[in-house]
Scaffold this active site. Structure first.
Site, PDB file in Angstrom:
ATOM      1  CB  SER A 195      39.686  47.946  37.698  1.00  0.00           C
ATOM      2  OG  SER A 195      39.618  46.703  37.038  1.00  0.00           O
ATOM      3  CB  SER A 213      34.588  46.444  38.084  1.00  0.00           C
ATOM      4  OG  SER A 213      35.299  47.520  38.665  1.00  0.00           O
ATOM      5  CG  ASP A 266      35.656  47.117  42.168  1.00  0.00           C
ATOM      6  OD1 ASP A 266      36.067  47.723  41.159  1.00  0.00           O
ATOM      7  OD2 ASP A 266      34.526  46.629  42.251  1.00  0.00           O
TER       8      ASP A 266
END
Length: 374
Positions: free
Chosen positions: A241, A279, A281
């Site tokens: 991340s 991920s 974000d």
């Protein structure tokens, strides 16, 4: 060495004195780092604290906004920011499994310091996953570590790389971590400062770009932590991340802070990120530009209105550009500051200044080039 010391130019903006989020007046950053070598139970993690306002102004809320590019992550305190547009506590970065203890420690600290002045607090804690290099299931971060990070919070230079929450992080399959950068707008654009602090733990090697140049294409053969250990814990390249905090002294309203937070996506995209399903974000932006915002003291008599300023929308573009550049350069600074880390059967190599410069030259870059690739 940092990005600009190597002659690598990210955009055309001008950094502040420290080229850090702390160039925004009153903002302070502190880290507490844990490094314990113990085989499979090795600990490489920590806590990073961002204090939006220093000293006697610490109780004053800031207008704020947030944005999620990809939600494979977690955070606390963002719903109240979305609802009310107010940031009322410090911001913390840590690892995925330590969000709860960090949140609770921040609440305890506020209770002890200001319980007679406020009714509640909703701390903002952001996370990225460091479970390849750190015994994340051991939940080694404690309330004491949070308080130590707060005690270390300072203005000025900010530690980068393998520090605080970024200690065990991996970025574009190199060692990642904490990075920061800033931009100061020209007088005609408002003269405001924009700073960013990232915890970079995302991205595939082959997608990596620096100053627009596809360096990942010539660095694919460098060792990757996702290509080894025999115990099945290698994970997937690109997993992880990135969390981003953007600060400014421009007098922004909450919806404008949200718009500024969205521009973190631009900086990450320029680096070759933002396209991975595993991920998380998550981006936050706050403004210290409106001072004197009242603390929510429910049940007490207070003024029904507060006068505030706002940047006109036709002056937002320069702030957007500054935010994108600061985030992009902060990620490069995180990569350059990071050190090799071997733990729990995995090895994350630092990209290193010499290796990065060699890769840049191989794809056509020249120091302080006025041009950047598309």
């Amino acid at each position: 060495m940092r990005t600009r010391e190597l002659g690598i130019r990210i955009g055309r903006g001008t950094p502040g004195r420290f080229n850090a989020i702390t160039d925004v007046a009153g903002v302070r950053v502190g880290h507490h780092t844990l490094n314990v070598v113990a085989g499979d139970a090795s600990v490489h993690t920590g806590v990073t604290i961002i204090e939006p306002r220093a000293g006697s102004a610490r109780l004053q809320p800031c207008f704020a906004g947030c944005h999620v590019l990809n939600g494979n992550g977690d955070a606390t305190g963002l719903e109240w920011i979305r609802e009310a547009g107010l940031l009322t506590t410090p911001i913390a970065y840590t690892n995925t499994h330590s969000v709860g203890v960090v949140r609770d420690a921040l609440i305890a600290a506020e209770r002890d310091a200001v319980a007679s002045d406020v009714y509640w607090c909703m701390p903002v804690v952001l996370e990225t996953f460091d479970g390849l290099l750190n015994d994340i299931w051991g939940q080694h971060v404690t309330a004491d570590h949070v308080q130590r990070a707060r005690a270390e919070a300072r203005s000025g230079d900010v530690g980068e790389g393998n520090v605080g929450g970024g200690t065990g992080m991996i970025c574009h399959e190199f060692k990642g971590g904490i990075g920061t950068a800033s931009r100061v707008l020209k007088t005609g654009e408002g003269g405001w400062t924009v700073g960013a602090l990232v915890q970079a733990n995302y991205g595939r090697r082959d997608a990596l770009r620096v100053a627009g140049y596809p360096v990942g294409e010539v660095l694919e053969q460098v060792h990757s932590p996702f290509r080894e250990t025999a115990d099945g814990r290698t994970g997937e390249a690109g997993m992880g991340s990135i969390v981003v905090t953007i600060a400014t002294d421009a007098p922004l309203l909450p919806h404008q802070c949200t718009r500024l937070a969205q521009r973190g996506s631009v900086g990450i995209a320029r680096m070759g990120g933002g396209t991975e399903d595993p991920s998380g974000d998550i981006f936050l932006a706050f403004s210290v530009g409106n001072s004197g915002l009242p603390v929510a003291n429910y049940g007490r008599v207070g003024a029904p209105t507060t006068a505030v300023e706002m940047v006109n929308n036709d002056h937002m573009s320069a702030l957007f550009s500054a935010a994108a550049e600061a985030v992009e350069e902060a990620i490069v600074n995180a990569l350059l500051a990071a050190k090799d880390l071997t733990a729990r059967g995995a090895r994350a190599e630092a990209i290193g200044a010499e290796r990065l410069l060699a890769a840049l030259r191989e794809v056509g870059w020249r120091p302080d080039s006025e041009s950047r690739r598309a």
